[in-house]
Scaffold this motif. Sequence first.
Motif, PDB file in Angstrom:
ATOM      1  N   LYS A 201      15.896   6.090 -26.319  1.00  0.00           N
ATOM      2  CA  LYS A 201      14.937   5.037 -26.662  1.00  0.00           C
ATOM      3  C   LYS A 201      13.534   5.614 -26.821  1.00  0.00           C
ATOM      4  N   LEU A 202      13.153   6.490 -25.907  1.00  0.00           N
ATOM      5  CA  LEU A 202      11.830   7.101 -25.964  1.00  0.00           C
ATOM      6  C   LEU A 202      11.690   8.005 -27.177  1.00  0.00           C
ATOM      7  N   LEU A 203      12.731   8.799 -27.451  1.00  0.00           N
ATOM      8  CA  LEU A 203      12.691   9.710 -28.592  1.00  0.00           C
ATOM      9  C   LEU A 203      12.652   8.956 -29.913  1.00  0.00           C
ATOM     10  N   ASP A 204      13.375   7.838 -29.983  1.00  0.00           N
ATOM     11  CA  ASP A 204      13.389   7.049 -31.216  1.00  0.00           C
ATOM     12  C   ASP A 204      12.022   6.468 -31.532  1.00  0.00           C
ATOM     13  N   LYS A 205      11.263   6.176 -30.499  1.00  0.00           N
ATOM     14  CA  LYS A 205       9.893   5.705 -30.723  1.00  0.00           C
ATOM     15  C   LYS A 205       8.987   6.845 -31.156  1.00  0.00           C
ATOM     16  N   SER A 206       9.172   8.006 -30.557  1.00  0.00           N
ATOM     17  CA  SER A 206       8.265   9.110 -30.818  1.00  0.00           C
ATOM     18  C   SER A 206       8.417   9.687 -32.226  1.00  0.00           C
ATOM     19  N   ASN A 207       9.645   9.742 -32.750  1.00  0.00           N
ATOM     20  CA  ASN A 207       9.813  10.293 -34.108  1.00  0.00           C
ATOM     21  C   ASN A 207       9.912   9.219 -35.187  1.00  0.00           C
ATOM     22  N   GLY A 208       9.862   7.949 -34.780  1.00  0.00           N
ATOM     23  CA  GLY A 208       9.845   6.867 -35.750  1.00  0.00           C
ATOM     24  C   GLY A 208      11.200   6.339 -36.147  1.00  0.00           C
ATOM     25  N   TYR A 209      12.265   6.828 -35.544  1.00  0.00           N
ATOM     26  CA  TYR A 209      13.603   6.371 -35.917  1.00  0.00           C
ATOM     27  C   TYR A 209      13.746   4.866 -35.715  1.00  0.00           C
ATOM     28  N   ILE A 210      13.084   4.358 -34.687  1.00  0.00           N
ATOM     29  CA  ILE A 210      13.202   2.941 -34.358  1.00  0.00           C
ATOM     30  C   ILE A 210      12.657   2.058 -35.471  1.00  0.00           C
TER      31      ILE A 210
END
Length: 300
Positions: free
Chosen positions: A248-257
Amino acid sequence: MVFGQVVIGPPGSGKTTYCNGMSQFLQLIGRKVAVINLDPANDSLPYKCAVNIEDLIKLSDVMMEHSLGPNGGLVYCMDYLEKNIDWLQGRLAPLLRDHYLLFDFPGQVELFSLHSNAKNVIMKLIKNLNLRLTAVHLVDAHLCSDPGKYVSALLLSLSTMLHLELPHVNVLSKIDLIENYGRLAFNLDFYTDVQDLSYLQHHLDQDPRSAKYRKLTKELCDVVEDFGLVNFTTLDIQDKESVGNLVKLLDKSNGYIFAGMEASAAEFSKIAVGATDWDYYRVAAVQEKYMDDENLKFND
């Protein structure tokens, strides 16, 4: 637009195990994952890699041909990869349509804090292939049990963040083994949030080796606090909940979310300001699960 992770960290921090576990988790939640091994010294892979640098160059061959040690050999391999970036881009091209990428890099810390070869490789891939990457910097959680080693981990994390200039997540890996090397001096949130480092000074003074460099250690801690960039999240790669919270945190950081969303400020703001229970899972639940109650200390 292709998303992925650049997995880095010192030797023994669990990068290859992380790539194996993370790829399995992402596949379970429905993502097509490709693991790219860029460590020419890693000849025993637990995962199936889509691209392997050993098809281009091997560390053992470099060491033998050029009479180099392992460190010099790894620098040579990264330099060779940078000069042959077209080879890597060609291997990645078939994966760009629908894969999430995991890049497994070598554990030599100089590659990400001093030398520019690895950074240049990453930047060329980002520019030429339109990648959205987050650096996942793994640090063995047991370093928290030694104040001197913890300060070293902070300096390494800060140096790597400044050198790579990528969205960056520092991870205390192997959190399930955090107290195998001794009890912690403070609660877990002291180490994850990098709170007032002056409290470490007393514990550093108990070690004659550290006491000798008391002034230097204080100045180094001041540097870390002045930048105010370093904090950690925790990970037990064998625990689905732990891995899921990290994703969840990584998806926010690279924009995947945000991928596939309508490009409206209203939609983006819902995610940006939405309530999250991440802090609880990152600290309180982790401490309760992996640390003995009798060893917990509560700071006023």
